[in-house]
Design an enzyme around this catalytic site. Structure first.
Site, PDB file in Angstrom:
ATOM      1  N   ASP A 138     -47.730 -37.439 -23.590  1.00 56.85           N
ATOM      2  CA  ASP A 138     -48.293 -37.160 -22.269  1.00 56.85           C
ATOM      3  C   ASP A 138     -49.803 -37.414 -22.259  1.00 56.85           C
ATOM      4  OD1 ASP A 138     -45.776 -36.329 -21.410  1.00 56.85           O
ATOM      5  OD2 ASP A 138     -46.163 -34.234 -21.908  1.00 56.85           O
TER       6      ASP A 138
ATOM      7  N   ASP B  80     -42.243 -30.611 -26.023  1.00 58.78           N
ATOM      8  CA  ASP B  80     -43.633 -30.304 -25.681  1.00 58.78           C
ATOM      9  C   ASP B  80     -44.100 -29.142 -26.548  1.00 58.78           C
ATOM     10  OD1 ASP B  80     -43.767 -32.256 -23.723  1.00 58.78           O
ATOM     11  OD2 ASP B  80     -43.174 -30.904 -22.108  1.00 58.78           O
TER      12      ASP B  80
END
Length: 199
Positions: free
Chosen positions: A172, A158
Site C-alpha cells: 500500500d 496488513d
C-alpha cells in the site's frame, strides 16, 4: 549523355535519388540507436524498483504471518504506531471489503497498463514511480490469488497500524508513494517519454 548522367549521378538519375534517403535513414537510425539504450536503462530501473518493492512486501508479510498473527500487537512508538496482523479483503487501507474480486481485476489491469507503458519509457522519475506502483500492485495481487478464502478473493495481510488511521502494508505504501510521485511529475509537465510540457 545518359551514360554520363549515370556516372555523375545527377538529380534526375535514380541512383542519385536513392543516395539521399540512405543518408537520411542513417541519421535516423543513429538517433534511434542512441534512444534505445536509454529506454532500456529506464525499463531496467522500473523493474528493479518493482522487484525491490515486491520482495520487501512479500518478506514482511511472511514474517508477520509467521510471528505476529494470532499474537498481541507489538508497540513500536507507544500506542501511536503498532504492528498488528490483520487480514483485509478490501482495497488499500481497508476500504471496500465487499469488492475483493473487482479490486483483484483492477490490480491486474494496472500491471498490464504499466507493462505496456514501459515500452515508451524514457524518464527516470517515471520509471521509479511506475516501479513502485508495479511492485505494490504485484504484492497485493499475490495475496488476492494465493491467500484464503480462495483464488481472486484472498485477504491481504496488513500490519502497519498508526493511531487513528487504517492498517496497511508495504505494498500500500509503495502504491501511494508511486501515485504521489506521478501526480507531482504531471504537475511539472513531465511525460513518461521524457518530453516536458510548459503550459
Amino acid at each position: 549523355m545518359a551514360e554520363a548522367e549515370r556516372i555523375i549521378g545527377t538529380p534526375d538519375s535514380p541512383e542519385g535519388a536513392e543516395t539521399e534517403p540512405e543518408q537520411s535513414s542513417g541519421a535516423e537510425g543513429q538517433a534511434s540507436a542512441e534512444a534505445r539504450p536509454r529506454g532500456k536503462r529506464r525499463i531496467a530501473v522500473l523493474f528493479a524498483v518493482a522487484t525491490f518493492a515486491y520482495a520487501l512486501d512479500l518478506v514482511s508479510k511472511m514474517i508477520v504471518v509467521a510471528k505476529l498473527e494470532h499474537h498481541a500487537p507489538i508497540e513500536i512508538i507507544g500506542d501511536w504506531l503498532k504492528f498488528e496482523a490483520i487480514r483485509n479483503a478490501g482495497a488499500a487501507f481497508g476500504f471496500g471489503e465487499a469488492f475483493t474480486v473487482i479490486f483483484t481485476v483492477i490490480a491486474a489491469a494496472v500491471i498490464v497498463v504499466i507493462a505496456r507503458l514501459a515500452r515508451k519509457l524514457y524518464s527516470l522519475p517515471w520509471a521509479i514511480a511506475l516501479g513502485m506502483l508495479l511492485g505494490g500492485a504485484l504484492g497485493n495481487l499475490t495475496d488476492r490469488i494465493f491467500r484464503s478464502p480462495g483464488v481472486f478473493e484472498g485477504a491481504v495481510v496488513d500490519f502497519i497500524a498508526p493511531k487513528h488511521f487504517a492498517v496497511f502494508n508495504l505494498a500500500d505504501s509503495a502504491i501511494v508513494c508511486g501515485g504521489i510521485l506521478i501526480v507531482l511529475l504531471s504537475f511539472k509537465g513531465l511525460d513518461p517519454d521524457g518530453t516536458v510540457h510548459k503550459d
